[in-house]
Scaffold this motif. Sequence first.
Motif, PDB file in Angstrom:
ATOM      1  N   GLY A   1     -17.030 -14.282  -3.100  1.00 15.59           N
ATOM      2  CA  GLY A   1     -16.266 -13.273  -3.723  1.00 15.59           C
ATOM      3  C   GLY A   1     -15.862 -13.220  -4.925  1.00 15.59           C
ATOM      4  N   LYS A   2     -15.553 -12.017  -5.472  1.00 12.09           N
ATOM      5  CA  LYS A   2     -15.066 -12.074  -6.698  1.00 12.09           C
ATOM      6  C   LYS A   2     -13.912 -12.726  -7.227  1.00 12.09           C
ATOM      7  CE  LYS A   2     -13.726  -8.264 -10.042  1.00 12.09           C
ATOM      8  NZ  LYS A   2     -13.192  -6.916 -10.380  1.00 12.09           N
TER       9      LYS A   2
ATOM     10  N   HIS B   1     -11.775 -17.271 -10.162  1.00 13.07           N
ATOM     11  CA  HIS B   1     -10.917 -18.140 -10.153  1.00 13.07           C
ATOM     12  C   HIS B   1     -11.515 -19.603 -10.629  1.00 13.07           C
ATOM     13  CE1 HIS B   1      -7.316 -20.475  -9.288  1.00 13.07           C
ATOM     14  NE2 HIS B   1      -8.028 -21.386  -8.386  1.00 13.07           N
ATOM     15  N   VAL B   2     -12.949 -19.664 -10.064  1.00 10.69           N
ATOM     16  CA  VAL B   2     -13.419 -21.018 -10.601  1.00 10.69           C
ATOM     17  C   VAL B   2     -13.816 -21.354 -11.688  1.00 10.69           C
ATOM     18  CG1 VAL B   2     -15.692 -22.303  -9.957  1.00 10.69           C
ATOM     19  CG2 VAL B   2     -14.257 -21.438  -8.069  1.00 10.69           C
ATOM     20  N   ASP B   3     -14.184 -20.041 -12.464  1.00 11.52           N
ATOM     21  CA  ASP B   3     -14.417 -19.791 -13.806  1.00 11.52           C
ATOM     22  C   ASP B   3     -13.561 -19.952 -14.875  1.00 11.52           C
ATOM     23  OD1 ASP B   3     -16.803 -19.617 -15.622  1.00 11.52           O
ATOM     24  OD2 ASP B   3     -16.355 -17.374 -15.954  1.00 11.52           O
ATOM     25  N   GLU B   4     -12.221 -19.850 -14.479  1.00 10.48           N
ATOM     26  CA  GLU B   4     -11.077 -19.943 -15.348  1.00 10.48           C
ATOM     27  C   GLU B   4     -10.992 -21.214 -16.148  1.00 10.48           C
ATOM     28  OE1 GLU B   4      -7.585 -19.394 -13.136  1.00 10.48           O
ATOM     29  OE2 GLU B   4      -7.775 -17.041 -12.824  1.00 10.48           O
ATOM     30  N   PRO B   5     -10.780 -21.173 -17.500  1.00 14.54           N
ATOM     31  CA  PRO B   5     -10.435 -22.403 -17.986  1.00 14.54           C
ATOM     32  C   PRO B   5      -9.341 -23.149 -17.656  1.00 14.54           C
ATOM     33  CG  PRO B   5     -10.055 -20.597 -19.575  1.00 14.54           C
ATOM     34  CD  PRO B   5     -10.528 -20.111 -18.319  1.00 14.54           C
ATOM     35  N   GLU B   6      -9.392 -24.710 -17.733  1.00 17.25           N
ATOM     36  CA  GLU B   6      -8.351 -25.235 -17.015  1.00 17.25           C
ATOM     37  C   GLU B   6      -7.185 -25.433 -18.024  1.00 17.25           C
ATOM     38  OE1 GLU B   6      -9.013 -28.989 -15.145  1.00 17.25           O
ATOM     39  OE2 GLU B   6     -10.907 -28.223 -14.384  1.00 17.25           O
TER      40      GLU B   6
END
Length: 93
Positions: free
Chosen positions: A82-83, A88-93
């Motif tokens: 899902g979008k 969320h996974v692609d956000e930088p830490e």
Amino acid sequence: MNKSDLIAALAKETDLPLRKSEEIVNLVFDTMSVALVEGNRIEIRGFGSFMVKEYQGYTGRNPKTGDKIAVNEKRLPFFKTGKELREHVDEPE
């Protein structure tokens, strides 16, 4: 994370006994499996969707011998993120 980790996290978060948490996790996965076998689509908003894709049979080749072989048609589970999960996974830490 594996299934045991998921069960432990559920037990910790909800103050349920491990045995009850295991029953809940198993029930969710069993229900999802049955739905996919029946050809239903599963959508979890913000997470993704599960569906069954049907693939046609084709003539393949044995890489070791070079012989042609018939590959039967098959149905395989497919997951599409899902979008919200993708972002969320692609956000930088």
